[in-house]
Design a protein around this motif. Structure first.
Motif, PDB file in Angstrom:
ATOM      1  N   ALA A 118      -1.174  -8.454  -0.585  1.00 49.27           N
ATOM      2  CA  ALA A 118      -2.489  -8.629   0.033  1.00 49.27           C
ATOM      3  C   ALA A 118      -2.374  -8.667   1.559  1.00 49.27           C
ATOM      4  O   ALA A 118      -3.182  -8.053   2.262  1.00 49.27           O
ATOM      5  N   THR A 119      -1.363  -9.350   2.062  1.00 52.33           N
ATOM      6  CA  THR A 119      -1.163  -9.451   3.508  1.00 52.33           C
ATOM      7  C   THR A 119      -0.796  -8.097   4.101  1.00 52.33           C
ATOM      8  O   THR A 119      -1.349  -7.687   5.123  1.00 52.33           O
ATOM      9  N   GLY A 122      -3.745  -5.583   3.629  1.00 49.13           N
ATOM     10  CA  GLY A 122      -4.820  -6.060   4.488  1.00 49.13           C
ATOM     11  C   GLY A 122      -4.541  -5.832   5.968  1.00 49.13           C
ATOM     12  O   GLY A 122      -5.458  -5.606   6.762  1.00 49.13           O
ATOM     13  N   LEU A 128     -10.221  -4.699   3.819  1.00 51.32           N
ATOM     14  CA  LEU A 128      -9.835  -5.125   2.466  1.00 51.32           C
ATOM     15  C   LEU A 128      -9.200  -6.510   2.424  1.00 51.32           C
ATOM     16  O   LEU A 128      -8.926  -7.026   1.335  1.00 51.32           O
ATOM     17  N   MET A 129      -8.966  -7.118   3.590  1.00 48.60           N
ATOM     18  CA  MET A 129      -8.218  -8.381   3.637  1.00 48.60           C
ATOM     19  C   MET A 129      -8.840  -9.473   2.766  1.00 48.60           C
ATOM     20  O   MET A 129      -8.141 -10.079   1.945  1.00 48.60           O
ATOM     21  N   LEU A 132      -8.646  -8.707  -1.002  1.00 55.69           N
ATOM     22  CA  LEU A 132      -7.249  -8.778  -1.443  1.00 55.69           C
ATOM     23  C   LEU A 132      -6.773 -10.218  -1.556  1.00 55.69           C
ATOM     24  O   LEU A 132      -6.081 -10.577  -2.516  1.00 55.69           O
ATOM     25  N   TYR A 133      -7.125 -11.057  -0.589  1.00 55.90           N
ATOM     26  CA  TYR A 133      -6.746 -12.468  -0.680  1.00 55.90           C
ATOM     27  C   TYR A 133      -7.473 -13.159  -1.837  1.00 55.90           C
ATOM     28  O   TYR A 133      -6.916 -14.047  -2.479  1.00 55.90           O
TER      29      TYR A 133
END
Length: 173
Positions: A118-119, A122, A128-129, A132-133
């Motif tokens: 995710a990091t 992102g 998308l960050m 995703l988190y």
């Protein structure tokens, strides 16, 4: 020692509370699906697509590969040296919803890999960050709902995943 005992008491309390919530059955069903998205096949698909589209010159692909080269050994060493029992082994009359793939619970590998991905994704696609988190957090939560991790296993997985992603970004770009 007193601190570790307090943390363990908190973990046990939160795990038992969550598993006794009236909607646990529905949560468990949903959690099975969410948890499966963190099993690794999705990561291999992303790696394959990045390689197919951009080759090894893809900065995101390089960051992901370096991230896993760092994260997986750290995860493996922590899990097999600390040897924290999973809830089913640590608590009497407790059964997990699923059978875990290995014996120990600390840290959560599903959570660390999800937060690392995710990091990294992102970082390259900032829009998308947040989603995703959110997905990564649901993976961590699902592992507790399924009874294979304590909450602090998830917390350390988050820290490990984000830390290795930041390390990877620092060296790959």
């Amino acid at each position: 020692m007193k601190l570790l005992y307090s943390i363990h008491k908190y973990d046990v309390f939160m795990t038992i509370w969550l598993l006794n919530v009236k909607m646990h059955g529905s949560l468990a069903k949903f959690s099975r699906y969410v948890s499966r998205t963190g099993d690794g096949q999705l990561y291999l698909l992303i790696i394959g697509l990045l390689y197919w589209q951009q080759g090894l010159h893809s900065p995101l692909l390089q960051a992901i590969l370096l991230g896993f080269l760092v994260e997986r050994p750290i995860y493996f060493v922590l899990k097999n040296s600390l040897k924290r029992n999973r809830p089913a082994a640590a608590l009497q009359n407790f059964r997990s919803v699923i059978t875990p793939s290995d014996q120990f619970s600390f840290p959560s590998g599903h959570t660390s890999a999800a937060f690392m991905m995710a990091t990294l994704i992102g970082y390259f696609f900032p829009v998308l960050m947040l989603p995703l988190y959110g997905w990564a957090a649901m993976i961590g939560f699902s592992r507790v709902v399924l009874g294979v991790h304590f909450p602090t296993d998830i917390l350390v997985g988050v820290i490990l995943g984000i830390s290795t992603a930041l390390f990877s970004l620092g060296y790959s770009i």
